[in-house]
Each structure stands twice: as structure tokens, then as C-alpha cells.
Design an enzyme around this catalytic site. Sequence first.
Site, PDB file in Angstrom:
ATOM      1  N   TYR A   1      77.720 -31.611 -15.020  1.00  0.00           N
ATOM      2  CA  TYR A   1      76.785 -31.679 -13.890  1.00  0.00           C
ATOM      3  C   TYR A   1      77.012 -32.989 -13.159  1.00  0.00           C
ATOM      4  CZ  TYR A   1      72.269 -31.813 -11.403  1.00  0.00           C
ATOM      5  OH  TYR A   1      71.276 -31.878 -10.446  1.00  0.00           O
TER       6      TYR A   1
ATOM      7  N   ASP B   1      82.157 -39.813 -13.749  1.00  0.00           N
ATOM      8  CA  ASP B   1      80.734 -39.748 -13.429  1.00  0.00           C
ATOM      9  C   ASP B   1      79.996 -40.388 -14.602  1.00  0.00           C
ATOM     10  OD1 ASP B   1      78.099 -39.200 -13.097  1.00  0.00           O
ATOM     11  OD2 ASP B   1      78.347 -37.052 -12.690  1.00  0.00           O
TER      12      ASP B   1
ATOM     13  N   LYS C   1      70.597 -43.456 -13.042  1.00  0.00           N
ATOM     14  CA  LYS C   1      69.797 -43.630 -14.268  1.00  0.00           C
ATOM     15  C   LYS C   1      69.631 -45.107 -14.668  1.00  0.00           C
ATOM     16  CE  LYS C   1      70.232 -38.840 -15.282  1.00  0.00           C
ATOM     17  NZ  LYS C   1      71.298 -37.904 -15.117  1.00  0.00           N
TER      18      LYS C   1
HETATM   19  C1  LIG Z   1      71.631 -37.015 -13.805  1.00  0.00           C
HETATM   20  C2  LIG Z   1      73.053 -36.853 -13.452  1.00  0.00           C
HETATM   21  C3  LIG Z   1      73.481 -36.756 -12.124  1.00  0.00           C
HETATM   22  C4  LIG Z   1      72.528 -36.631 -10.975  1.00  0.00           C
HETATM   23  O1  LIG Z   1      71.730 -37.756 -10.827  1.00  0.00           O
HETATM   24  P1  LIG Z   1      70.322 -37.605 -10.021  1.00  0.00           P
HETATM   25  O2  LIG Z   1      69.826 -39.015  -9.965  1.00  0.00           O
HETATM   26  O3  LIG Z   1      69.481 -36.680 -10.821  1.00  0.00           O
HETATM   27  O4  LIG Z   1      70.647 -37.061  -8.682  1.00  0.00           O
HETATM   28  C5  LIG Z   1      74.833 -36.746 -11.872  1.00  0.00           C
HETATM   29  N1  LIG Z   1      75.723 -36.811 -12.873  1.00  0.00           N
HETATM   30  C6  LIG Z   1      75.359 -36.897 -14.164  1.00  0.00           C
HETATM   31  C7  LIG Z   1      76.396 -36.997 -15.223  1.00  0.00           C
HETATM   32  C8  LIG Z   1      74.010 -36.898 -14.495  1.00  0.00           C
HETATM   33  O5  LIG Z   1      73.659 -36.920 -15.782  1.00  0.00           O
END
Ligand SMILES: *Cc1c(COP(=O)(O)O)cnc(C)c1O
Length: 426
Positions: free
Chosen positions: A144, A239, A267
Site C-alpha cells: 500500500y 516507501d 507517520k
Molecule cells: C500509511 C501508509 C501510506 C499512506 O500514508 P497516509 O498518511 O495514510 O496517506 C503509504 N505507504 C505506506 C507504506 C503506509 O504504511
Amino acid sequence: MLYKRSSELFAQAKKVLPGGVNSPVRAFNAVGGDPIFIKEAKGAYLYDADGRRYIDYIASWGPLILGHAYPPVIEAVVERAHKGTSFGIPTEVEIRIAELAVKMVPHIDKIRFVNSGTEACMSAIRLARGYTGREKIIKFVGCYHGHADAFLIEAGSGGATFGSPNSPGVTQGTAKDTLLANYNDLTSVKTLFEANPEQIAAVIIEPVAGNMGCVPPAEGFLEGLRKLCTENGALLIFDEVMTGFRLAKGGAQEVFGIAADIVTFGKVIGGGLPVGAFAARAEVMDHLAPDGPVYQAGTLSGNPLAMSAGLAMLTALNEHPEVFDSLAKKTAYLHKGFDKVLNEAGIPHQINSFGSMLTPFFTDTPVMDFATSAKSDTERFKRYFHGMLAGGVYLPPSGFESYFLNDALTYDDLDQTIDALRKCKL
Ligand SMILES: *Cc1c(COP(=O)(O)O)cnc(C)c1O
């Protein structure tokens, strides 16, 4: 009724918020029942609207690595708020957090701040396309990268051919530029590169996957990706929205000793306020407006309130790198405790963990990609989730999420958690 007030609030919420929530994973659709509403939190504990206490294993889905209401972050936010929260004009705190991030994370010279992980990943892809002049990207099934159109793509029956959108509203045109590979399967990536010569701008990956449950990379997998990207002139995007400032000061790049071309954050970097960021070496970042032609902007990007929270968080981690080791030890303790209870109960399971991330899967088969993660018994997960909730432990309300340990958790909390599992009727 244990959750009386929460249920009343949820009934009110559903009238004015779609599904009663502002992000789908907060609803209990995967486990049944009404979500609990949180009133406040401190350290490792959440307190719900009915006054019940929970040991928290999601930490706002990762940001609160040092526990809820961590005093240095709260103080920084309060102090900053009195001086104004946003100007849309540069402030000094943006430089200070950027300097610190660039110092902590290897292989980056410059960083741009945005407001979410989604924005960071979406912008990273645009930058990679602008830099390479190519249009296609490769992502992995089960990873994701936020909810931007280019990432909401599922494998068609052809598997390693063109993806099809898995959300209404994502166009076929967008989907055709997102190619899908399988996690921990280098051959699937190689095949895509061969079938699309000089067309792939970037490969984007969660270096330790967390969004199909915790799935660590197999030995040699990330090295192999690095090599394929270099050979084919594509950028490697890590990511690290989940793993950045969580696995180590320098995230997965540091842990695995691999240089990504672009890294995305979210995060932890915001300390609990809405922050995302993407970073790269200067030569790549200089393609970004206003220096270069790749456009990217944001009214609240780098606002002093969020930057002050992030700076306080990164400062704490930079000054106390022993936190990462402490968290890894607590995670290993929980892993071992869960394993023992489930073995004694004769419940088929796999527990994957890495650093402070962990997921138990109710399956016999080792979990190394999306297909093996999907074998987990979802009915048993429902019983487990609700049993743990009633036992005062808050877990992600889906079997396909990672737990995020926070350093406010004590060994006594971990023992109580293991004990709650022992009492669960699985
Ligand atoms: C949470 C997450 C996202 C998206 O971040 P948001 O702040 O919710 O838009 C993208 N990549 C990874 C790996 C994530 O865990």
C-alpha cells in the site's frame, strides 16, 4: 454493555460521516461490531468513551513510536500553537527538521515536506516520471502506498500484465501504467522489465511490507531489486512511510545497507500530526519546482505546528537511538510469548516480525507475499480480535495489518497481552 457510549457515538457518526469514520480501516467491517471511540491516551494506553483502558498496539498506525502524548512533542506543539499555526511563508523550523532528517537518513541530500504518506508517494512517482521521462511504474501486490489513483491497482488475471483498477473512480488509463509484481519474487520484476524496455520510471516498494501484515523481504530480494533498477535505468523508491524512523534512525536503507533513489516518509516523521515527506539525492530533488519542472505544492505543507511536532520526535529518536533496540527486544518477547500460547493451544499460525513490527497469521503456510498472507483464517481472526479487545488489548481490526509497538509499553503490559491471548477462545 461494555461499549455502550461508543455504540451511541457510532450511531451518530454514521449519520454524518460515510461509514461513521474518516478512514475505512477504523471501522470494524473486517471483524464485525461497532468501533470503539477514544477519549484520550497516554503512554501505551488508550481510554475509550466508556472509560475502558486498552494496551495499544497500533500507536495511531505507527506515528507514536514513543507512546501517546509524549511530553516533548506535546510541549513543542503547545508552545508553537501560541505563535500561530500556519503562514504559507517560510519558517526556520522547516530548515531544522530537514537538516536533522538528512543527517539521520543515508543517501538523501534534500527533502520536501507534504501532509500525508499518500501525498509523499504520489509526488515521488511524479518526480520519478519527470526525472526519467518514462511513464510506467512497478508496484507489488499487497503493498500500500496511500490512496492515490496510481496505487489502487490489483492484478488482472494475466498477473504480470496490465493491472486493472480495484476501486471505482480509478481510470483504465491510469491503471495501464501501474504494473504488478509479487513480493519476494525477483523473477516477476525481471519479466516486467523485459516486457517494457525503457518504459519503467520506478519500482516502488515497502522495504519491509506492513500492509499485507508484516512481511519482511527475503534474503537478497532488495539487493536484487536495486540491481534490476540500476541495469534498467529505473529509480528505486523505498516507501518508508511505515519503516522510516521506526526500524532505525535511517530506516530500511540503513538496516539493509541499500541505497534507494527516492525515499518517502509519513507517520513517525510527524510525531502524530499530519506530515509526509519525500527525499532523494540533490540531482533528483532539483527536478522539483521551483528549481525544476516537476510541479508539487501545498498550502499547509511544512506548517510550523506539524514541523515542530516532527522535529521534537526526530530529535528524541536521534538522541536516544537505543529506543530501536529496546523496541526490537519487546517485539521479540511478544513474538515468543504469542508463539508459545498458540503452540500450546494447537492453533495453526505463523508470526512474522521485524524490528517493532509484528503480525500473527492464522495459517500453516509461511507468509512471504500477498497470496500466502491471504490464506490466514479470517473467522478465527475475528474471535481473536474481539477476545483481545474484551481483554483490554487494542489490535488493528484486520488480520492484514502490522502491529506497531511503542516504547512506552512495559514488559508487564506485554505479559498482560500474552495472558489475554491465553484467555481468548480462538
Ligand atoms: C500509511 C501508509 C501510506 C499512506 O500514508 P497516509 O498518511 O495514510 O496517506 C503509504 N505507504 C505506506 C507504506 C503506509 O504504511
